[in-house]
Design an enzyme around this catalytic site. Structure first.
Site, PDB file in Angstrom:
ATOM      1  N   LYS A  41       0.817  -1.263   0.128  1.00 47.71           N
ATOM      2  CA  LYS A  41       0.008  -0.010  -0.021  1.00 47.71           C
ATOM      3  C   LYS A  41       0.787   1.354   0.056  1.00 47.71           C
ATOM      4  CE  LYS A  41      -3.304  -2.447   2.945  1.00 47.71           C
ATOM      5  NZ  LYS A  41      -3.263  -2.884   4.317  1.00 47.71           N
ATOM      6  N   GLY A  42       2.176   1.139   0.338  1.00 44.72           N
ATOM      7  CA  GLY A  42       2.947   2.356   0.753  1.00 44.72           C
ATOM      8  C   GLY A  42       3.336   3.047  -0.585  1.00 44.72           C
ATOM      9  N   GLU A  97       7.988   2.343  -5.743  1.00 40.59           N
ATOM     10  CA  GLU A  97       7.798   1.850  -4.450  1.00 40.59           C
ATOM     11  C   GLU A  97       7.838   3.211  -3.512  1.00 40.59           C
ATOM     12  OE1 GLU A  97       7.374  -0.038  -2.017  1.00 40.59           O
ATOM     13  OE2 GLU A  97       8.530  -1.984  -2.129  1.00 40.59           O
ATOM     14  N   ASP A 101      14.759  -0.679   1.630  1.00 34.62           N
ATOM     15  CA  ASP A 101      15.373  -0.605   2.870  1.00 34.62           C
ATOM     16  C   ASP A 101      16.334  -1.732   2.492  1.00 34.62           C
ATOM     17  OD1 ASP A 101      15.532  -0.118   5.628  1.00 34.62           O
ATOM     18  OD2 ASP A 101      14.320  -1.916   6.191  1.00 34.62           O
ATOM     19  N   LYS A 129      17.078   3.881   1.611  1.00 31.96           N
ATOM     20  CA  LYS A 129      17.765   3.888   2.808  1.00 31.96           C
ATOM     21  C   LYS A 129      18.906   3.033   2.739  1.00 31.96           C
ATOM     22  CE  LYS A 129      14.598   3.670   6.876  1.00 31.96           C
ATOM     23  NZ  LYS A 129      13.942   2.547   7.596  1.00 31.96           N
ATOM     24  N   PHE A 151      13.210   5.448  11.321  1.00 25.88           N
ATOM     25  CA  PHE A 151      11.797   4.801  10.826  1.00 25.88           C
ATOM     26  C   PHE A 151      11.090   5.886  10.173  1.00 25.88           C
ATOM     27  CE2 PHE A 151       7.832   2.733  10.617  1.00 25.88           C
ATOM     28  CZ  PHE A 151       8.208   1.406  10.151  1.00 25.88           C
ATOM     29  N   ILE A 152      10.644   5.768   9.110  1.00 25.79           N
ATOM     30  CA  ILE A 152       9.947   6.934   8.351  1.00 25.79           C
ATOM     31  C   ILE A 152       8.480   6.666   8.465  1.00 25.79           C
ATOM     32  CG2 ILE A 152       9.982   8.113   6.226  1.00 25.79           C
ATOM     33  CD1 ILE A 152      12.750   8.121   7.383  1.00 25.79           C
ATOM     34  N   ASP A 158       3.615   3.774   6.636  1.00 24.25           N
ATOM     35  CA  ASP A 158       3.102   3.401   7.801  1.00 24.25           C
ATOM     36  C   ASP A 158       4.024   2.912   9.041  1.00 24.25           C
ATOM     37  OD1 ASP A 158       3.520   0.756   6.757  1.00 24.25           O
ATOM     38  OD2 ASP A 158       2.177  -0.043   8.469  1.00 24.25           O
ATOM     39  N   ARG A 164       0.019   6.479   7.371  1.00 22.74           N
ATOM     40  CA  ARG A 164      -0.019   6.713   5.777  1.00 22.74           C
ATOM     41  C   ARG A 164      -0.314   7.623   5.270  1.00 22.74           C
ATOM     42  NH1 ARG A 164       1.421   1.572   3.917  1.00 22.74           N
ATOM     43  NH2 ARG A 164       0.517  -0.172   5.027  1.00 22.74           N
TER      44      ARG A 164
HETATM   45  P1  IMP Z   1      12.912  -4.252   2.105  1.00 24.18           P
HETATM   46  O1  IMP Z   1      12.612  -5.441   1.557  1.00 24.18           O
HETATM   47  O2  IMP Z   1      13.823  -4.271   3.389  1.00 24.18           O
HETATM   48  O3  IMP Z   1      13.471  -3.266   1.260  1.00 24.18           O
HETATM   49  O4  IMP Z   1      11.389  -3.548   2.634  1.00 24.18           O
HETATM   50  C1  IMP Z   1      10.687  -2.772   2.043  1.00 24.18           C
HETATM   51  C2  IMP Z   1       9.376  -2.440   2.762  1.00 24.18           C
HETATM   52  O5  IMP Z   1       9.608  -2.273   4.104  1.00 24.18           O
HETATM   53  C3  IMP Z   1       9.060  -1.177   2.341  1.00 24.18           C
HETATM   54  O6  IMP Z   1       8.177  -1.340   1.185  1.00 24.18           O
HETATM   55  C4  IMP Z   1       8.186  -0.483   3.230  1.00 24.18           C
HETATM   56  O7  IMP Z   1       6.668  -1.257   3.150  1.00 24.18           O
HETATM   57  C5  IMP Z   1       8.910  -1.285   4.470  1.00 24.18           C
HETATM   58  N1  IMP Z   1       9.737  -0.228   5.190  1.00 24.18           N
HETATM   59  C6  IMP Z   1      10.980  -0.341   5.422  1.00 24.18           C
HETATM   60  N2  IMP Z   1      11.563   0.721   5.839  1.00 24.18           N
HETATM   61  C7  IMP Z   1      10.356   1.446   6.384  1.00 24.18           C
HETATM   62  C8  IMP Z   1      10.189   2.627   7.199  1.00 24.18           C
HETATM   63  O8  IMP Z   1      11.151   3.312   7.699  1.00 24.18           O
HETATM   64  N3  IMP Z   1       9.078   3.178   7.438  1.00 24.18           N
HETATM   65  C9  IMP Z   1       7.906   2.535   7.063  1.00 24.18           C
HETATM   66  N4  IMP Z   1       8.035   1.202   6.216  1.00 24.18           N
HETATM   67  C10 IMP Z   1       9.256   0.744   5.764  1.00 24.18           C
HETATM   68 MG    MG Z   2       6.219  -0.969   0.745  1.00 29.52          MG
END
Ligand code: IMP
Ligand code: MG
Length: 175
Positions: A41-42, A97, A101, A129, A151-152, A158, A164
């Site tokens: 949803k982000g 996206e 992260d 990040k 944490f954003i 969210d 959100r």
């Molecule tokens: P990744 O697989 O670790 O790259 O995770 C990505 C997903 O984790 C993103 O699409 C977000 O939904 C969630 N996420 C990662 N960091 C944050 C944050 O700082 N705030 C909120 N959601 C996050």
């Molecule tokens: Mg996401």
């Protein structure tokens, strides 16, 4: 709901940067049709604002994934909870996206989507990040902002499904 949120990027800063990135995308694809894939949803707020500013024949589709992980890092074991409605074969695809992260979610998703034979597949993210990256094969073509390892929330992001809808991008302050 009594967390204290510090504004990291104001509504105006985000709007200006999204417009800028949309102009770069419009130039790069040079009048060719572009297929945006929003990761729910982000990615939804960013996708809508971006799409409105892109000057190309545009189509959109939506996908939802859930990522399993221990603690705060995703594992790379990703489940598609809502798949795309339309085939992507032969299309120029841009995945949109909210934040990259560890890169685990996207690394998996790109592999899955590549098997459907798009003409091209690129990645556009609101936030990156890079300090947290474990999957360095994830190459991001368009990044609006690079953020520190905090944490954003807001603008689609969210904390436990809340925040959100904040119009800005913020950080939850440790109380
Ligand atoms: P990744 O697989 O670790 O790259 O995770 C990505 C997903 O984790 C993103 O699409 C977000 O939904 C969630 N996420 C990662 N960091 C944050 C944050 O700082 N705030 C909120 N959601 C996050
Ligand atoms: Mg996401």
């Amino acid at each position: 709901m009594d967390d204290k949120i510090r504004i990291l990027l104001s509504e105006e800063e985000v709007a200006a940067r999204v417009k800028e990135i949309a102009e770069v995308i419009s130039r790069d694809y040079d009048g060719k049709p572009l297929h945006l894939i929003c990761i729910l949803k982000g990615g939804v707020f960013f996708t809508c604002e971006l799409a409105k500013r892109i000057n190309l024949p545009l189509t959109m589709d939506f996908m939802s994934v859930s990522s399993y992980g221990a603690g705060t890092v995703t594992s790379g074991i990703v489940k598609i909870t809502k798949d795309l409605d339309d085939p992507i074969e032969g299309k120029d695809v841009l995945i949109v996206e909210d934040i990259i992260d560890s890169g685990n979610t996207l690394a998996y998703l790109i592999e899955v989507l590549k098997q459907r034979n798009p003409k091209s597949i690129e990645l556009c993210t609101l936030l990156d990040k890079p300090e947290r990256r474990v999957k360095d094969q994830v190459k991001v073509k368009y990044t609006c902002f690079t953020v520190p390892d905090q944490f954003i929330v807001g603008y689609g992001l969210d904390y436990d499904q809340i925040y959100r809808n904040l119009p800005y991008i913020g950080v939850i302050e440790q109380q």
